[in-house]
Design an enzyme around this catalytic site. Structure first.
Site, PDB file in Angstrom:
ATOM      1  N   GLU A   1     -11.663  -1.485  -2.800  1.00 26.44           N
ATOM      2  CA  GLU A   1     -11.021  -0.797  -1.678  1.00 26.44           C
ATOM      3  C   GLU A   1      -9.888   0.076  -2.208  1.00 26.44           C
ATOM      4  OE1 GLU A   1      -9.741  -3.932   0.890  1.00 26.44           O
ATOM      5  OE2 GLU A   1      -8.277  -4.740  -0.525  1.00 26.44           O
TER       6      GLU A   1
ATOM      7  N   ASP B   1       0.829  -1.217   0.000  1.00 30.52           N
ATOM      8  CA  ASP B   1       0.000   0.000   0.000  1.00 30.52           C
ATOM      9  C   ASP B   1       0.860   1.263   0.000  1.00 30.52           C
ATOM     10  OD1 ASP B   1      -2.232  -1.731   0.300  1.00 30.52           O
ATOM     11  OD2 ASP B   1      -2.136  -1.569   2.483  1.00 30.52           O
TER      12      ASP B   1
END
Length: 329
Positions: free
Chosen positions: A205, A36
């Site tokens: 997401e 991420d």
């Protein structure tokens, strides 16, 4: 003969796509510490900083996007002030600024598969390790039964103020207005639904909102993110990155074909190709030399599929007829 020609043409096209999406070069701390990722360049001296999930938010720095990346330790070594499960296992950082001299780091507090989640914020004047002050909760949170899951934060500054995009599974992606400075939800603001795949399990997401050429773009990850070494998903069910756009930051968003992104729309930007598997957890950065860059994590199938083997990936984005196209650096 025609069939063989069709097959050959298809194979050439696949090779061409894989080649055009080859991740940019990376040296230094590039594997295992880049889940991420988000990138920001320090205004004072041009140093690149990379923040990522793990170790209470990993901090790395480099002289340019390709490295060499040096790992410095945790941004929030004491864990979050937010008193829920996961306060010592922080996820999905997003860093912006400086605003009035401060850089702001947003992070998620939760546990895997839980809807008991919250988004926190820390601040620093330099972004160096050891300088981050945790401010705790932003007011964006969720509980069992909420319409969304309050993780994967992303901030954007617009002419009308600060907006946070967030969400994962459940109702997918929402946005909410933030105060100035952007440490709390704006008084009276309520979250607005912007992206939804209504098909179970609503695997959307990691929303990231980016402005370019008069449009707002929401990039997002779809599919299964993790655990590929023990539970490999079906083909094209692994992580990939899609995008939708709108003339207004709060939508309505559509994909390149005009499909509503509240009804499953989304145009693919990155997907598995060659030895790149499951590219996602993306963010977008405007580089002063290279222009728009998308950064993400992926697994190199020649090395291994475990979460601890994920690599830092980046590519230049070209804008073609108003839509982002991934190319090699």
């Amino acid at each position: 003969m025609q069939f063989l020609l069709y097959v050959a043409t298809a194979l050439v096209a696949l090779v061409s796509v894989a080649s055009s999406q080859t991740p940019g070069a990376c040296t230094g701390a590039c594997q295992g510490v880049a889940h991420d990722p988000c990138i920001i360049r320090r205004v004072s001296d041009g140093t690149y900083f990379r923040f990522s999930t793990g170790n209470k938010i990993n901090i790395a720095s480099a002289p340019n996007i390709s490295g060499p990346w040096n790992l410095h330790g945790s941004a929030i070594p004491a864990g979050s002030k937010i008193a829920i499960d996961g306060r010592n296992d922080l996820w999905a950082p997003d860093v912006h600024g400086p605003y009035d001299g401060w850089y702001y780091l947003y992070y998620a507090v939760s546990t895997f598969g839980s809807q008991v989640s919250a988004i926190g914020v820390a601040r620093s004047k330099t972004m160096d390790q050891g300088t981050w002050e945790d401010l705790g909760a932003t007011g964006v949170s969720s509980k069992v039964g909420s319409p969304y899951n309050a993780i994967d934060p992303n901030l954007i500054q617009t002419p009308s103020g600060f907006i946070m995009t967030f969400g994962s599974f459940w109702g997918d992606l929402y946005q909410v207005a933030m105060a100035n400075p952007p440490t709390q939800v704006l008084a009276g603001a309520t979250p607005k639904h912007v992206i939804l795949n209504p098909a179970s399990p609503r695997a959307v997401e990691g929303g990231f909102t980016f402005e370019n050429g008069g449009f707002y773009y929401v990039f997002f990850s779809v599919g299964s993110c993790c655990g590929y070494d023990t539970n490999r998903p079906a083909t094209r069910k692994e992580y990939a990155t899609k995008v939708c756009r709108s003339t207004q930051v709060d939508g309505p968003y559509v994909d390149k074909a005009g499909n509503s992104c509240l009804q499953g729309g989304g145009t693919t930007v990155l997907q598995s190709h060659g030895n790149v598997y499951g590219p996602g957890g993306e963010s977008v950065f405007q580089d002063p030399t290279l222009g728009s860059i998308i950064v993400y994590h992926y697994v190199n199938t020649n090395i291994g599929y475990s979460d601890g083997q994920k690599h830092f990936g980046w590519n230049v984005l070209n804008w073609v007829n108003g839509w982002p196209v991934v190319v090699s650096a």
